[in-house]
Design a protein around this motif. Structure first.
Motif, mmCIF file in Angstrom:
data_model
loop_
_atom_site.group_PDB
_atom_site.id
_atom_site.type_symbol
_atom_site.label_atom_id
_atom_site.label_comp_id
_atom_site.label_asym_id
_atom_site.label_seq_id
_atom_site.Cartn_x
_atom_site.Cartn_y
_atom_site.Cartn_z
ATOM 1 N N VAL A 28 0.839 -1.200 0.000
ATOM 2 C CA VAL A 28 0.000 0.000 0.000
ATOM 3 C C VAL A 28 0.874 1.251 0.000
ATOM 4 C CG1 VAL A 28 -1.678 1.317 1.356
ATOM 5 C CG2 VAL A 28 -1.935 -1.160 1.116
ATOM 6 N N VAL A 31 2.416 1.812 -3.529
ATOM 7 C CA VAL A 31 1.468 2.358 -4.511
ATOM 8 C C VAL A 31 1.165 3.821 -4.191
ATOM 9 C CG1 VAL A 31 -0.852 2.146 -5.475
ATOM 10 C CG2 VAL A 31 0.473 0.095 -4.958
ATOM 11 N N ARG A 92 -9.046 3.855 -2.670
ATOM 12 C CA ARG A 92 -8.854 3.473 -4.063
ATOM 13 C C ARG A 92 -9.735 4.290 -5.007
ATOM 14 N NH1 ARG A 92 -8.711 -2.764 -4.836
ATOM 15 N NH2 ARG A 92 -10.164 -2.464 -3.127
ATOM 16 N N ARG A 93 -11.017 4.427 -4.686
ATOM 17 C CA ARG A 93 -11.929 5.170 -5.562
ATOM 18 C C ARG A 93 -11.545 6.647 -5.643
ATOM 19 N NH1 ARG A 93 -17.904 2.957 -3.662
ATOM 20 N NH2 ARG A 93 -17.650 0.774 -4.330
ATOM 21 N N ALA A 96 -8.175 7.097 -7.684
ATOM 22 C CA ALA A 96 -8.385 6.838 -9.114
ATOM 23 C C ALA A 96 -9.147 7.987 -9.772
ATOM 24 C CB ALA A 96 -9.128 5.519 -9.307
ATOM 25 N N VAL A 199 -3.355 1.773 -9.131
ATOM 26 C CA VAL A 199 -4.116 2.128 -7.934
ATOM 27 C C VAL A 199 -5.300 1.183 -7.739
ATOM 28 C CG1 VAL A 199 -5.649 3.909 -6.983
ATOM 29 C CG2 VAL A 199 -3.422 4.550 -7.923
ATOM 30 N N VAL A 200 -6.051 0.921 -8.811
ATOM 31 C CA VAL A 200 -7.222 0.052 -8.714
ATOM 32 C C VAL A 200 -6.831 -1.365 -8.332
ATOM 33 C CG1 VAL A 200 -9.119 -0.973 -10.050
ATOM 34 C CG2 VAL A 200 -8.548 1.445 -10.334
ATOM 35 N N TRP A 201 -5.692 -1.815 -8.796
ATOM 36 C CA TRP A 201 -5.264 -3.200 -8.575
ATOM 37 C C TRP A 201 -4.674 -3.421 -7.177
ATOM 38 C CZ3 TRP A 201 -0.049 -5.373 -10.563
ATOM 39 C CH2 TRP A 201 0.031 -6.744 -10.299
ATOM 40 N N LEU A 203 -4.048 -0.849 -4.398
ATOM 41 C CA LEU A 203 -4.247 0.021 -3.243
ATOM 42 C C LEU A 203 -5.382 -0.514 -2.381
ATOM 43 C CD1 LEU A 203 -3.034 2.582 -2.045
ATOM 44 C CD2 LEU A 203 -4.781 3.898 -3.226
ATOM 45 N N ARG A 204 -5.038 -1.055 -1.213
ATOM 46 C CA ARG A 204 -6.021 -1.627 -0.298
ATOM 47 C C ARG A 204 -6.531 -0.574 0.674
ATOM 48 N NH1 ARG A 204 -7.485 -6.814 -1.961
ATOM 49 N NH2 ARG A 204 -5.658 -7.869 -2.797
ATOM 50 N N GLU A 205 -7.675 -0.874 1.315
ATOM 51 C CA GLU A 205 -8.318 0.112 2.181
ATOM 52 C C GLU A 205 -7.841 0.025 3.636
ATOM 53 O OE1 GLU A 205 -10.051 2.463 1.046
ATOM 54 O OE2 GLU A 205 -10.269 1.735 -1.009
#
Length: 448
Positions: A28, A31, A92-93, A96, A199-201, A203-205
């Protein structure tokens, strides 16, 4: 069945002695670093566009600087709302979407014919996009994923901004010189789009989503859903923080920090050096060197933040910056003299070294709301930057020289050192039950 737990003293190893893969917190962080590198590069680009836009459109430097000011202002004002949006909709959202905004803003500039379009594209769209990947993003990532080495990781991620400047500025200067500013703007747009899949792939929350504790922690802490909308929470946190003395001292010092870095040096160093006969590519290279030394300075500052009182660190950083800016007007020349290189090294080490101790103090004073509070403190940083960007452009237009702007900035930095040293240590009161804290979030246990 034997229960296996993570040994906090050796996060990559279980107590049974078996090796495990690196903690996902490092993925994380990696990224986030890439996204921050890109955001810094996108923000650094306007400094090499001032003269080309002035030459092509005959817009006054103050008008072009105003677009940069809008960018800087929105970059800061977006940060607290972005931090709240990350709590509401996920990191992530938000990141992006921010990258796509940057790509749209930079790409559309190639079609502009009026100065208001520059303000809309580079000021509003790129400002909103980069603001969503501002230093409140750093505070959110480190607050969720790290307990051990938090200050150091904050320093490394903050240094991503310097790395972005280092990577992009010389490239942008060469592209502008050889192919024109439109090619440079399209390169920025393409780079922003290229980071989105990463990022979409990856990046965890939250670490709890993977059934893990944060790095250096011993317990899995499930995320607490934020109450109410993101915008409402951001405003509510501001209203609560604004009742405290530390908030205004931190915000005041950080506003001066923004004025003396992004607003003045980041925006006007290249045209100021060009005024003294230095080629724009050489001046951009010097500004990139600031970024190179800032990487070392900010990582070292993160390491020190884990060990030294953050108030003392801020006082020292601001005082040293003020002294360096006071001598800068006498260092400009047509070539990069040794004295200018000494300034670049010294100033570079101090460029954003202020961030790790400021993030730490926001957490110390405001607890779980620290990331959002830092977003507002960072907004003050960008208000200062916006004022300085426009103010220095006006000084140059009216007086024909930037000298007064450098002197004022040096004096303000010394004032910021004094504000930082006025901060008092937080004295804790007995903790309230969790239910009470949830019902009354403004009850931060700060006295004095």
């Amino acid at each position: 069945m034997t229960r296996t737990t993570t040994d906090p003293a050796a996060p990559g190893r279980t107590r049974s002695g078996r090796n495990r893969r690196p903690h996902p917190a490092w993925t994380v962080a990696a990224v986030a670093f890439v996204a921050l590198v890109g955001a810094a590069g996108f923000r650094a680009t306007p400094s090499v566009l001032l003269h080309p836009l002035h030459a092509e459109f005959r817009w006054p430097l103050a008008t072009i600087s105003a677009a940069v000011s809008v960018n800087l202002l929105l970059y800061g004002l977006t940060a607290p709302f972005a931090a709240a949006l990350m709590d509401r909709f996920g990191i992530r959202r938000v990141v992006a979407a921010a990258l796509l905004l940057v790509a749209a803003g930079s790409g559309l500039t190639v079609f502009m014919t009026a100065s208001w379009q520059l303000v809309l594209c580079w000021g509003v769209l790129v400002g909103l996009g980069t603001g969503s990947m501002a230093l409140a993003f750093v505070a959110t990532v480190t607050g969720r994923w790290f307990v051990r080495l938090r200050g150091l990781v904050t320093g490394v991620l903050t240094a991503g901004g310097a790395a972005g400047q280092l990577v992009f500025l010389p490239l942008m200067a060469v592209l502008v010189a050889e192919h024109g500013w439109r090619v440079a703007a399209l390169v920025v747009a393409g780079a922003a789009v290229a980071v989105v899949p990463l990022v979409v792939w990856l990046l965890r929350e939250h670490p709890a989503d993977l059934g893990l504790p944060a790095y250096g922690a011993t317990e899995v802490v499930p995320p607490t859903p934020p109450a109410g909308g993101a915008a409402a929470r951001a405003v509510r946190v501001l209203a609560q923080a604004a009742r405290t003395r530390p908030f205004w001292l931190l915000a005041g010092g950080f506003a001066i920090c923004g004025a003396t870095t992004n607003g003045l040096v980041g925006t006007h160093f290249v045209p100021a050096a060009h005024d003294h006969g230095m080629p724009q590519t050489t001046a951009a290279g010097l500004l990139a060197l600031v970024g190179l030394f800032d990487i070392a300075g900010t990582i070292a500052s993160g390491w020190l933040t884990d060990r030294v009182d953050s108030r003392v660190l801020l006082g020292v950083y601001y005082a040293l910056r003020g002294g360096s800016l006071l001598v800068l007007p006498g260092l400009f020349a047509a070539t990069a003299e040794p004295s200018m290189l000494v300034f670049i090294i010294f100033y570079g080490l101090d460029w954003v070294a202020t961030v790790p101790p400021t993030v730490a103090l926001c957490r110390e004073y405001f607890g779980a709301s620290g990331a959002v509070v830092f977003g507002w403190v960072f907004a003050a940083h960008q208000v200062g930057a916006a004022i300085a960007a426009t103010g220095a452009g006006l000084v140059r237009d009216q007086l024909g020289s930037y000298a007064l702007a450098w002197y004022v900035a040096g004096a303000l930095s010394i004032g910021a050192a004094m504000l930082s040293l006025l901060l008092r240590r937080r004295r804790l009161t007995p903790p309230a039950p969790a239910a009470v804290v949830a019902a009354a979030p403004r009850a931060w246990s700060y006295r004095g």
